[in-house]
Design a protein around this motif. Structure first.
Motif, PDB file in Angstrom:
ATOM      1  N   UNK A 261      30.681  37.843  49.633  1.00  0.00           N
ATOM      2  CA  UNK A 261      31.417  37.976  50.883  1.00  0.00           C
ATOM      3  C   UNK A 261      32.879  38.306  50.702  1.00  0.00           C
ATOM      4  N   UNK A 262      33.409  38.145  49.469  1.00  0.00           N
ATOM      5  CA  UNK A 262      34.816  38.454  49.210  1.00  0.00           C
ATOM      6  C   UNK A 262      34.985  39.903  48.783  1.00  0.00           C
ATOM      7  N   UNK A 263      36.238  40.354  48.791  1.00  0.00           N
ATOM      8  CA  UNK A 263      36.573  41.716  48.394  1.00  0.00           C
ATOM      9  C   UNK A 263      36.841  41.749  46.891  1.00  0.00           C
ATOM     10  N   UNK A 264      36.080  42.521  46.100  1.00  0.00           N
ATOM     11  CA  UNK A 264      36.311  42.564  44.643  1.00  0.00           C
ATOM     12  C   UNK A 264      37.724  43.010  44.278  1.00  0.00           C
ATOM     13  N   UNK A 265      38.330  43.867  45.128  1.00  0.00           N
ATOM     14  CA  UNK A 265      39.641  44.414  44.775  1.00  0.00           C
ATOM     15  C   UNK A 265      40.745  43.355  44.862  1.00  0.00           C
ATOM     16  N   UNK A 270      47.362  44.132  40.516  1.00  0.00           N
ATOM     17  CA  UNK A 270      47.991  45.122  41.417  1.00  0.00           C
ATOM     18  C   UNK A 270      48.280  46.460  40.759  1.00  0.00           C
ATOM     19  N   UNK A 271      48.631  46.460  39.475  1.00  0.00           N
ATOM     20  CA  UNK A 271      48.943  47.719  38.791  1.00  0.00           C
ATOM     21  C   UNK A 271      47.708  48.585  38.558  1.00  0.00           C
ATOM     22  N   UNK A 275      44.027  52.780  41.039  1.00  0.00           N
ATOM     23  CA  UNK A 275      43.106  53.649  40.293  1.00  0.00           C
ATOM     24  C   UNK A 275      41.655  53.246  40.543  1.00  0.00           C
ATOM     25  N   UNK A 276      41.387  51.939  40.639  1.00  0.00           N
ATOM     26  CA  UNK A 276      40.013  51.484  40.873  1.00  0.00           C
ATOM     27  C   UNK A 276      39.526  51.903  42.261  1.00  0.00           C
ATOM     28  N   UNK A 293      38.586  50.841  33.450  1.00  0.00           N
ATOM     29  CA  UNK A 293      39.036  49.726  32.624  1.00  0.00           C
ATOM     30  C   UNK A 293      40.268  49.139  33.295  1.00  0.00           C
ATOM     31  N   UNK A 294      40.222  47.844  33.614  1.00  0.00           N
ATOM     32  CA  UNK A 294      41.284  47.240  34.412  1.00  0.00           C
ATOM     33  C   UNK A 294      41.343  45.743  34.129  1.00  0.00           C
ATOM     34  N   UNK A 295      42.378  45.115  34.678  1.00  0.00           N
ATOM     35  CA  UNK A 295      42.544  43.671  34.530  1.00  0.00           C
ATOM     36  C   UNK A 295      42.076  42.959  35.798  1.00  0.00           C
ATOM     37  N   UNK A 296      41.335  41.863  35.611  1.00  0.00           N
ATOM     38  CA  UNK A 296      40.852  41.070  36.736  1.00  0.00           C
ATOM     39  C   UNK A 296      41.315  39.629  36.574  1.00  0.00           C
TER      40      UNK A 296
END
Length: 581
Positions: A261-265, A270-271, A275-276, A293-296
């Motif tokens: 139910x939440x937004x993955x983004x 933020x940086x 791109x995602x 490839x990103x930071x979560x």
């Protein structure tokens, strides 16, 4: 009456029935037995009419004297029956042409009135096994479904439930099991009482098989997702998680039910978020997108590196994206290992530059001594002139002071170049003009060459594509190639020592070639020149050219060496253009 009395009977009987009527009258006269028949005739208005007739003998003294014909007008009934027959024929044609099975039963008593050919096809039964038998098809219903369907049908007829809309299996005589959907409807008489029931039966075996295959597929998918070490998620195109696999707790520190139910983004750094989101938009529009490839953000606040590949699931009918299935892998260790590797490579490259400067110490001393010696001489000349002619002509003084400034700038430029070359820290790529890079570092490139009597020539292309590169690393490659070329000519006669630095364009790429007139490279060594720790020098480390190759390849380029036909060797590399067409 006046029109009938005295007329011939045949006058009001249709021609097609006259012979039959005559034969019947003769039969009654001969046998003395009454007879009945229906015939077409002429009505009072002169139009076509139907009559039900009764022909009876008239006896006189025990013998048939004549016949009496009683006719009842049945035109309206005949028309109604004709209409019913036409309606039933149209119904039969329709029922026989559809692919769904149709059944019709009468009630009080309950009996089968009609089933169409499609019904017989679906059940795999001949008609004689159904007609004349109360609920003859019920015994072919699968045993596990039979009682349920029997009770439901009875409850529906009795009015205890509102509808008869069921699915069940039938075991055909040929051994096949089929799934059917059966939907019934009640037929009321003029008084609103149920006197018949009908229904449509559809074969839904293929649909049921597809549902079963889907359930099995979803079961396998869920089994895979639940036991995968990767985080598998499904989310809407707008970005709301529909499903998250249990791996989320290990990777992100959240239970699946905390994420659905939440937004993955919201969890992406933020940086990296922009791109995602662009990648997701590209996936929805084109159906394809590269892995991201990103930071979560982890539940405890720190960030982990994820690599995610996704696939859009589209609606079969509309083609619109229904959901996105994404698989995310924790690549934090890999990213960290790559960072450490880059740091080690940077440290090694820095050490190589320091080593190069150490090897060039004597040439640097000579290069700096010249401007410093000139500065000293001009300064002393100024002092002498001032002491001799304190109020004299200042023209010479101005010229000498100007020379002092030029020589000081020359020494400062050498020191600036050395400082920049040996600096340690983060390196960055930028738009780079190789021609300008070579011109700016010509002082460093010529260290040690002029003192050895080597003639250095530049052949720079007029139009050379710009590249994206780290200028310090490219300068290190150039300096290494030039120093190797100079060392290769130590045994070459002084008047033949020539070093050429050339730039060129090759298939849109920007290239640099460094050629010497030395002894060349042994043929069996050409292929191994760029291998780590391989060297042809007695005191070489075997790392210089290896670093050159890793640097050029890291920039997407290529480096190689070849021997010249006239002697010596050429080392050259190419880099991709900044704006490929």
């Amino acid at each position: 009456v006046e029109q009938v009395v005295g007329s011939d009977t045949a006058d009001w009987i249709a021609p097609a029935y006259r012979a039959r009527v005559r034969d019947t009258i003769v039969q009654v006269l001969l046998t003395g037995q009454s007879a009945s028949m229906e015939l077409e005739g002429t009505g009072r208005d002169g139009g076509k009419a139907w009559y039900s007739t009764r022909i009876s003998p008239v006896f006189m003294k025990g013998e048939v004297e004549s016949v009496i014909l009683i006719a009842s007008d049945m035109t309206d009934r005949q028309r109604a029956e004709s209409t019913v027959r036409d309606s039933e024929e149209r119904f039969r044609q329709l029922a026989n042409s559809i692919d769904e099975g149709f059944w019709l039963i009468g009630l009080a008593p309950e009996r089968l009135l009609y089933v169409n050919p499609a019904f017989l096809r679906i059940w795999g039964l001949p008609a004689e096994q159904l007609y004349g038998v109360v609920r003859g098809g019920e015994k072919w219903i699968h045993p596990a479904d039979r009682r349920r369907i029997h009770d439901r049908f009875n409850d529906w007829l009795a009015g205890r439930v509102d509808s008869y809309d069921v699915e069940y299996r039938i075991d055909r005589p040929d051994g096949a099991t089929r799934w059917v959907h059966d939907h019934g409807a009640k037929i009321l008489d003029d008084e609103g009482r149920v006197f018949r029931a009908s229904g449509i039966v559809r074969d839904i075996t293929a649909h049921k098989s597809a549902e079963q295959a889907l359930r099995e597929s979803e079961g396998r998918y869920r089994l895979l997702a639940d036991h995968s070490s990767d985080l598998i998620g499904r989310h809407t195109p707008a970005g709301r998680w529909l499903y998250v696999s249990p791996a989320s707790q290990k990777i992100l520190g959240y239970r699946p039910d905390e994420l659905v139910g939440l937004d993955p983004f919201e969890f992406i750094h933020p940086d990296d978020r922009g791109d995602c989101m662009l990648n997701l938009q590209r996936l929805i529009e084109t159906g394809e997108a590269p892995a991201s490839t990103y930071r979560a953000r982890h539940a405890d606040g720190h960030f982990v590196w994820l690599e995610t590949s996704a696939k859009a699931v589209r609606d079969a009918a509309s083609g619109q994206v229904r959901e996105v299935v994404a698989t995310s892998r924790d690549v934090t260790e890999r990213i960290e290992a790559m960072r450490k590797l880059r740091q080690r490579e940077a440290d090694l490259s820095h050490a190589e530059r320091l080593s190069t400067m150490g090897q060039m110490a004597s040439e640097l001393a000579h290069e700096l001594n010249q401007p410093l010696y000139a500065i000293n001489n001009f300064a002393e000349a100024c002092l002498v002139r001032l002491n001799q002619e304190p109020s004299g002509e200042l023209t010479d003084l101005r010229r000498w002071v100007t020379q002092i400034g030029e020589q000081a700038r020359r020494a400062a430029d050498v020191i600036r170049r050395i400082t920049r070359f040996v600096r340690k820290g983060e390196l960055g790529r930028e738009l780079l003009d190789l021609n300008r890079c070579i011109r700016d570092m010509s002082v460093l490139l010529e260290f040690g060459s002029r003192s050895k009597g080597i003639h250095v020539a530049y052949e720079l292309a007029d139009h050379l594509p710009a590249v994206i590169a780290d200028s310090v690393l490219i300068e290190q490659v150039l300096l290494n190639l030039v120093r190797n070329a100079a060392e290769a000519m130590e045994d070459t006669p002084a008047d033949k020592r020539r070093l050429v630095i050339r730039t060129f364009e090759d298939a849109g790429n920007a290239g640099v070639a460094v050629s010497d007139s030395g002894c060349g490279v042994p043929a069996d060594c050409l292929e191994r020149l760029f291998e780590p720790y391989f060297t042809t020098k007695p005191d070489g480390t075997g790392m210089g050219l290896a670093i050159c190759r890793s640097t050029i390849e890291a920039h997407g380029g290529r480096i190689w060496a070849s021997n010249n036909r006239t002697g010596g060797a050429t080392f050259q590399f190419v880099l991709p253009p900044a704006n490929p067409e």
